[in-house]
Design a protein around this motif. Structure first.
Motif, mmCIF file in Angstrom:
data_model
loop_
_atom_site.group_PDB
_atom_site.id
_atom_site.type_symbol
_atom_site.label_atom_id
_atom_site.label_comp_id
_atom_site.label_asym_id
_atom_site.label_seq_id
_atom_site.Cartn_x
_atom_site.Cartn_y
_atom_site.Cartn_z
ATOM 1 N N TYR A 336 103.346 113.148 85.793
ATOM 2 C CA TYR A 336 104.326 112.904 84.727
ATOM 3 C C TYR A 336 103.803 111.925 83.677
ATOM 4 O O TYR A 336 104.086 112.063 82.489
ATOM 5 C CB TYR A 336 105.637 112.412 85.334
ATOM 6 C CG TYR A 336 106.372 113.508 86.067
ATOM 7 C CD1 TYR A 336 106.941 114.565 85.382
ATOM 8 C CD2 TYR A 336 106.464 113.497 87.458
ATOM 9 C CE1 TYR A 336 107.577 115.591 86.047
ATOM 10 C CE2 TYR A 336 107.100 114.521 88.134
ATOM 11 C CZ TYR A 336 107.654 115.573 87.422
ATOM 12 O OH TYR A 336 108.282 116.592 88.083
ATOM 13 N N SER A 340 103.611 113.158 79.821
ATOM 14 C CA SER A 340 104.579 112.578 78.884
ATOM 15 C C SER A 340 104.085 112.767 77.458
ATOM 16 O O SER A 340 102.927 112.498 77.146
ATOM 17 C CB SER A 340 104.764 111.083 79.166
ATOM 18 O OG SER A 340 105.569 110.484 78.167
ATOM 19 N N CYS A 347 109.780 106.499 78.894
ATOM 20 C CA CYS A 347 108.941 107.478 79.589
ATOM 21 C C CYS A 347 107.455 107.166 79.394
ATOM 22 O O CYS A 347 106.687 107.144 80.351
ATOM 23 C CB CYS A 347 109.266 108.882 79.082
ATOM 24 S SG CYS A 347 108.323 110.208 79.858
ATOM 25 N N THR A 351 106.289 105.463 83.006
ATOM 26 C CA THR A 351 105.521 106.287 83.946
ATOM 27 C C THR A 351 104.137 105.705 84.178
ATOM 28 O O THR A 351 103.627 105.713 85.314
ATOM 29 C CB THR A 351 105.407 107.734 83.437
ATOM 30 O OG1 THR A 351 104.888 107.733 82.094
ATOM 31 C CG2 THR A 351 106.757 108.438 83.444
ATOM 32 N N ILE A 381 114.660 103.898 83.311
ATOM 33 C CA ILE A 381 114.102 105.090 82.659
ATOM 34 C C ILE A 381 115.107 106.240 82.663
ATOM 35 O O ILE A 381 115.264 106.944 81.658
ATOM 36 C CB ILE A 381 112.800 105.530 83.373
ATOM 37 C CG1 ILE A 381 111.700 104.492 83.143
ATOM 38 C CG2 ILE A 381 112.351 106.906 82.898
ATOM 39 C CD1 ILE A 381 110.463 104.730 83.980
ATOM 40 N N ALA A 390 111.522 112.410 81.714
ATOM 41 C CA ALA A 390 111.627 111.047 82.235
ATOM 42 C C ALA A 390 112.499 111.013 83.488
ATOM 43 O O ALA A 390 112.170 110.333 84.469
ATOM 44 C CB ALA A 390 112.195 110.118 81.166
#
Length: 443
Positions: A336, A340, A347, A351, A381, A390
């Protein structure tokens, strides 16, 4: 348990992808029926069937079609989301390879219903073979008079374009997909306005998943009552489930909605090596993990919500008792962080920092308080970004800590002291750089 193949019934037929095979097995019969009727009757048929989106959200398909304003003087568009990028998901790719004409026929019927004269299939760029089969099927449909001008003498015109994306997970989100289709960088849009009124080229647009649209011809052919004989009251019909991971016979299994994992594992030969089930995802990595306690939870939208997760794309990743849950969560979080798009600060930053903390815990250098930091970061988040990427990134962490908290706390945590900054210095030294996690296939 009884299994009635619907979407997969042609898959094992020799040359199942050709128009000759498709027409021999009831192909394009539904199209003639649809074009002979009124578009509004088609929308009502799909509403009455209870068909819900198979791409993850489970939104009622007929209702989505009904949102398209009529008589507005604007062009209408139908866009098929074939950007199958959700880790663990691999149902749309084999459907497009084995039976592309079921998707093409569904597109023509859906476009007629919403009065769209142009349709697009946004295909994940890595799906090379599916793209070849789709483009060949579209060419066959044009040659047979199912696409183009005055389809089957109905006066309805439709052009269909197969567009290959560039392999971005974020383009599985419908508004990012639309931006990419328009030639811009794929990033989610602020909503409202919604695609139903301001979608592709700021015009009314329906975005549906491959499996959703491929189901439409069967409903037209066999009717609402037939469709509702499968599945449950609020989630009727058949569903393709993708089983991967520690399972004896991984693959695609088409069963009625509401089937349980226990029943699916019986079909798939059980957990590999006869080991015990430890954890599993019901709809890909962006859905909260469940455990063996949830073996008998119905695999449909409401059943999974009651169990504390989501059906998502029905990608069941099976993990046995030997699985290191901290490593699984770290790899998924890396995915992720890598995928992103960077538009939203929670996000983009969150992350990346969560990967650093998880990596430090995996090396045994973390502290018990790091686990609380992870939970707090997820709380900050979740729900604070433009799209669901997210939210999905928090799912493995929150559910992993919920069920396997002890595995996140290093044995040395009692005596060790935490580093002053997570994962090393401000430049990220001491922690591996985020890299994409392994994935099996779409949103």
């Amino acid at each position: 348990m009884p299994v009635t193949p619907v979407l997969t019934r042609r898959w094992n037929t020799p040359e199942s992808w050709t128009i000759e095979t498709y027409r021999r097995l009831d192909g394009y019969v539904a199209l003639r029926t649809a074009l002979a009727g009124d578009p509004d009757d088609l929308i009502k048929l799909i509403k009455d069937s209870g068909l819900r989106g198979r791409g993850g959200a489970g939104f009622p398909t007929g209702m989505k079609w009904g949102f398209i304003p009529q008589g507005d003087g604007k062009p209408h568009y139908l866009v098929i989301n074939a950007d199958e990028g959700e880790p663990g998901t691999c149902k749309d790719a084999p459907l497009m390879k084995a039976d592309p004409h079921s998707l093409v026929e569904g597109i023509i019927i859906a476009a007629y219903a919403v009065r769209a004269n142009r349709a697009f299939i946004y295909l994940r760029g890595e799906l090379i073979h599916a793209g070849r089969r789709l483009r060949a099927a579209v060419a066959e449909a044009y040659a047979a008079g199912y696409l183009g001008r005055d389809i089957l003498g109905s006066g309805f015109d439709l052009d269909l374009v197969v567009h290959s994306g560039a392999g971005a997970y974020i383009c599985g989100e419908e508004t990012a997909l639309l931006d990419s289709l328009e030639g811009r960088r794929g990033q989610p849009r602020l909503r409202p306005p919604f695609p139903a009124t301001h979608g592709l080229y700021a015009s009314p647009t329906v975005v549906n998943n491959v499996e959703t649209i491929a189901t439409v011809p069967y409903i037209v052919n066999y009717g609402v009552d037939w469709f509702r004989t499968m599945g449950r009251e609020r989630a009727p019909g058949p569903k393709i489930f993708s089983l991967s991971g520690h399972v004896t016979r991984p693959g695609q299994y088409e069963v009625p909605m509401g089937t349980t994992l226990r029943e699916l594992l019986e079909l798939a030969g059980g957990v590999r090596g006869g080991r015990a089930l430890k954890a599993w995802t019901p709809g890909g990595s962006s859905t909260p993990m469940l455990t063996a306690e949830h073996l008998d939870a119905p695999l449909d939208f409401e059943g999974m919500q009651e169990a504390g997760s989501l059906l998502g794309t029905a990608a069941l990743m099976i993990m046995d008792e030997t699985t290191d849950m901290l490593r699984v969560v770290r790899r998924l979080t890396q995915f992720y962080a890598h995928e992103s798009c960077g538009k939203c600060t929670p996000c983009r930053e969150g992350t990346s920092w969560m990967v650093k903390i998880l990596s430090r815990l995996e090396r045994g250098q973390g502290d018990a308080s790091d686990v609380d930091t992870l939970v707090d970061a997820c709380d900050n988040i979740f729900g604070r970004a433009f799209c669901a990427l997210a939210d999905g990134a928090t799912s493995p962490i929150v559910s992993g800590i919920k069920y396997f908290r002890d595995e996140f706390i290093p044995v040395s945590a009692v005596t060790s002291k935490p580093d002053p900054t997570p994962g090393g210095d401000a430049a990220g030294n001491g922690a591996p750089a985020p890299t994409p996690g392994a994935y099996a296939g779409a949103h």
